[in-house]
Design a protein around this motif. Structure first.
Motif, short mmCIF file in Angstrom:
data_model
loop_
_atom_site.label_atom_id
_atom_site.label_comp_id
_atom_site.label_asym_id
_atom_site.label_seq_id
_atom_site.Cartn_x
_atom_site.Cartn_y
_atom_site.Cartn_z
N ASP A 189 0.83 -1.21 0.00
CA ASP A 189 0.00 0.00 0.00
C ASP A 189 0.86 1.26 0.00
O ASP A 189 0.58 2.22 -0.73
CB ASP A 189 -0.92 0.00 1.23
CG ASP A 189 -1.90 1.14 1.22
OD1 ASP A 189 -2.70 1.24 0.27
OD2 ASP A 189 -1.85 1.97 2.15
N ALA A 190 1.94 1.24 0.80
CA ALA A 190 2.85 2.39 0.81
C ALA A 190 3.53 2.55 -0.54
O ALA A 190 3.68 3.67 -1.06
CB ALA A 190 3.90 2.22 1.91
N ALA A 191 3.95 1.41 -1.15
CA ALA A 191 4.58 1.47 -2.48
C ALA A 191 3.59 1.95 -3.53
O ALA A 191 3.95 2.72 -4.44
CB ALA A 191 5.13 0.09 -2.85
N ARG A 192 2.32 1.51 -3.43
CA ARG A 192 1.30 1.92 -4.40
C ARG A 192 1.08 3.43 -4.35
O ARG A 192 0.98 4.09 -5.40
CB ARG A 192 -0.01 1.19 -4.12
CG ARG A 192 -1.15 1.56 -5.05
CD ARG A 192 -2.46 0.91 -4.60
NE ARG A 192 -2.78 1.25 -3.22
CZ ARG A 192 -3.28 2.42 -2.85
NH1 ARG A 192 -3.50 3.38 -3.72
NH2 ARG A 192 -3.57 2.63 -1.57
N ARG A 193 1.03 3.98 -3.13
CA ARG A 193 0.83 5.43 -3.02
C ARG A 193 2.04 6.19 -3.56
O ARG A 193 1.89 7.23 -4.18
CB ARG A 193 0.55 5.79 -1.56
CG ARG A 193 -0.86 5.42 -1.12
CD ARG A 193 -1.17 5.83 0.30
NE ARG A 193 -0.67 4.87 1.27
CZ ARG A 193 0.20 5.15 2.21
NH1 ARG A 193 0.70 6.37 2.32
NH2 ARG A 193 0.61 4.22 3.06
N ARG A 194 3.24 5.63 -3.33
CA ARG A 194 4.44 6.27 -3.88
C ARG A 194 4.42 6.23 -5.40
O ARG A 194 4.71 7.23 -6.07
CB ARG A 194 5.69 5.57 -3.35
CG ARG A 194 6.98 6.03 -4.00
CD ARG A 194 8.18 5.35 -3.37
NE ARG A 194 8.11 3.91 -3.45
CZ ARG A 194 8.45 3.20 -4.52
NH1 ARG A 194 8.86 3.81 -5.62
NH2 ARG A 194 8.37 1.88 -4.52
N ILE A 195 4.05 5.07 -5.96
CA ILE A 195 4.01 4.92 -7.42
C ILE A 195 2.96 5.85 -8.03
O ILE A 195 3.19 6.47 -9.07
CB ILE A 195 3.72 3.45 -7.79
CG1 ILE A 195 4.91 2.58 -7.38
CG2 ILE A 195 3.46 3.31 -9.28
CD1 ILE A 195 4.62 1.09 -7.45
N THR A 196 1.80 5.93 -7.36
CA THR A 196 0.73 6.81 -7.88
C THR A 196 1.20 8.27 -7.92
O THR A 196 0.98 8.98 -8.90
CB THR A 196 -0.51 6.68 -6.99
OG1 THR A 196 -0.96 5.33 -6.99
CG2 THR A 196 -1.63 7.59 -7.50
#
Length: 601
Positions: free
Chosen positions: A255-262
């Motif tokens: 989830d943290a990686a997804r928000r960073r990628i977004t």
């Protein structure tokens, strides 16, 4: 020493987040310089190739302009051939410079990261147990792997790409001004609209990158703990709970990686749209200028190529900026470890151990509290003397302070008051490494390393000859079972000695202590994991090993206690009573009760 669980410092719960300071600038990256400056020649070579590649790239539009302005006609065929041959030479130079730059910076990145990993490990392996009360082993391993990988990407690639694009950006901007000043000014005017999103969203990317790294560290710590204790997890059918906890940690990481990628996706999309919108606008204005005769088609094409170069450089820098911020956070985490100071330090001018070693031990009114429990004394007003060559058994209920005595003797911790002395010398005045060379330790749960049987025994004295290793194994009643292993002493015993039984592990640990041949022997009920026959053999080996040595033994079995010269009964961090077995039983106090309930059991 693991029985005394109440006296052990508590580590943070697995999977719990550890608060760390956030990196708000790229300043932490400057900490990499001490590691990089050792390889100046490689750096200078990489920079030279980088400058060459950037310069050759900026020459391409000039040659293209000449070809276009010259025109594609038979009269100019010879000139066109020359220009295209020149372009071929430029392409060859660009290929050579780029490939050499790649080799040099990649090699530099691998070398620097190898040095950083060694430096961090060298620092961590010397940290006292007090340090690991607040820093989990899994967290340290995460920094050694995940964080160094991020830095490796920066040193071995991203920094080079950033510098190349900076050169192309400024070089292209200058050549744009030379080609068409007024078009260049219009282009520059659009730069703030591109830079602002980079700064604003870049800060968000940096924060999310640090959070992503923290979540990865949490999941690594949880996985490391449960995998190391896999037999216990399975024995208590805890697998489903462990899977659930690890799954939650992984999902939090995702989830943290997804928000960073977004966030980075939005950053890239906004920058590309703004950059190429500016290019389209400049191209339209330039086309009108060619129609009006204010500039040639070749000049427009040259300007357009430089604009594309500059725009591409800005777009690349927007991505590189996020990587650099992420690396700054990773560097900050590693520097925290490199700059960490062990609570146990050698004095500026340490005193050498007394020669010849006698093995006299003394605790002088010692009070000690574990840092994680400052209000709960493990030892309080504790005084004890052990004469050279004497065998003293430490007995008492769990949490009485037995293990703490061993911890202080090995100087894993320093007491808050009082003094611990070896041969009349305060341990604080000695170098910890020199001090510990005077002790041999046989823990209740032996640590067996993923190596051969011989290497595990030689852990007690690195560099020992094979005949010395075998002699130690024979003295510990380990030679017979080692000889039956597939490759004998060269047999790989598996991680944590999984190929050995509990008793075999214990005999390996005793052989290790015998080989060390130190003047003071610390035994944490060394025979507790053995069967009756092996216990008899090992007890004989321990008796031989104890001859002429000071021996402290944490005792849980009557046979061990009765062989001691003196028994010291601990309760609540203080000495409740001491003396020989018969006298203590006659007192009918704590020792007599323990003897009835624990030892005879």
């Amino acid at each position: 020493m693991t029985r005394e669980t109440q006296s052990q410092p508590q580590a943070p719960a697995p999977g719990a987040a550890v608060d760390r300071p956030k990196s708000k600038t790229l300043k932490p990256l400057s900490a990499l310089w001490p590691f990089m400056r050792r390889y100046r020649l490689t750096m200078f070579g990489a920079i030279a190739m980088l400058l060459t590649a950037a310069g050759v790239t900026l020459v391409l539009p000039i040659a293209s302009r000449r070809v276009i302005d010259l025109g594609f006609s038979k009269e100019n065929a010879a000139y066109i051939d020359q220009y295209f041959l020149a372009l071929l030479g430029v392409a060859a130079a660009l290929a050579v410079a780029t490939s050499l730059r790649f080799y040099l910076v990649t090699r530099l990145g691998e070398r620097v990261i190898a040095d950083i990993r060694k430096a961090v490990y060298d620092r961590m392996i010397g940290m006292s147990p007090e340090f690991f009360e607040t820093v989990r082993t899994g967290e340290t391993l995460s920094r050694l792997t995940t964080d160094t990988t991020v830095i490796q990407s920066v040193v071995g690639s991203t920094a080079s790409i950033a510098l190349r694009n900076v050169l192309i950006f400024f070089g292209g901007l200058v050549l744009m001004l030379i080609t068409s000043p007024w078009l260049a000014m219009l282009t520059v005017a659009a730069v703030p609209a591109i830079v602002v999103p980079i700064i604003v969203l870049g800060r968000r990317v940096r924060t999310l990158s640090r959070e992503s790294q923290d979540r990865i560290a949490d999941s690594s710590a949880l996985a490391g703990e449960t995998l190391q204790a896999a037999p216990i997890v399975q024995a208590f059918t805890y697998e489903s709970v462990a899977r659930g906890r690890f799954g939650e940690a992984v999902e939090a990481s995702f989830d943290a990686a997804r928000r960073r990628i977004t966030t980075r996706t939005w950053l890239t999309a906004i920058v590309i749209f703004l950059v190429f919108s500016a290019i389209v606008g400049m191209l339209w204005i330039g086309a009108r200028s060619v129609i009006d005769g204010e500039m040639s088609a070749g000049e427009l094409f040259q300007f357009l190529l430089y604009a594309v170069f500059v725009a591409g450089a800005v777009g690349a820098l927007s991505e590189v900026w996020g990587e650099l911020q992420r690396a700054a956070g990773a560097t900050e985490r590693l520097i925290e470890l490199l700059e960490a100071e062990s609570p146990i330090q050698a004095p500026a001018q340490p005193k050498p151990p007394v020669e010849p070693a006698r093995g006299a031990l003394r605790f002088d009114n010692v009070t000690f509290r574990y840092p994680s429990r400052p209000d709960d004394p493990a030892l309080e007003g504790f005084s004890m003397q052990v004469a050279p060559g004497e065998t003293v058994a430490l007995v008492g209920p769990s949490g009485a302070g037995k293990t703490t005595v061993f911890q202080l003797l090995l100087r894993f911790y320093d007491p808050q008051s009082g003094a611990v002395l070896l041969d009349g010398l305060d341990l604080k005045q000695m170098d910890p490494e020199k001090l510990r060379s005077r002790f041999s330790l046989v823990p209740q749960e032996p640590m067996i390393f993923a190596a051969s049987a011989a290497e595990n025994i030689a852990f007690g004295r690195p560099g020992a000859r094979r005949d010395e290793i075998e002699a130690a194994a024979e003295a510990a009643a380990a030679h017979e079972f080692i000889a039956t292993l597939p490759q004998g002493y060269d047999t790989y015993v598996g991680e944590r000695g999984v190929m050995l039984s509990g008793g075999q592990k214990q005999r390996i640990a005793i052989a290790r202590a015998i080989l060390r041949d130190a003047p003071v022997l610390l035994l944490d009920e060394a025979t507790s994991a053995l069967d009756a026959e092996s216990e008899r053999l090992v007890q004989q080996a321990v008796e031989r090993l104890s001859e002429g040595r000071t021996t402290l033994v944490i005792a849980h079995r009557l046979a061990t206690v009765k062989r001691a010269d003196r028994i010291v009964v601990l309760d609540g961090g203080a000495i409740a009573s001491q003396g020989p077995h018969e006298a203590l039983v006659a007192e009918d106090g704590l020792y007599a009760r323990l003897a009835r309930l624990q030892f005879t059991a």
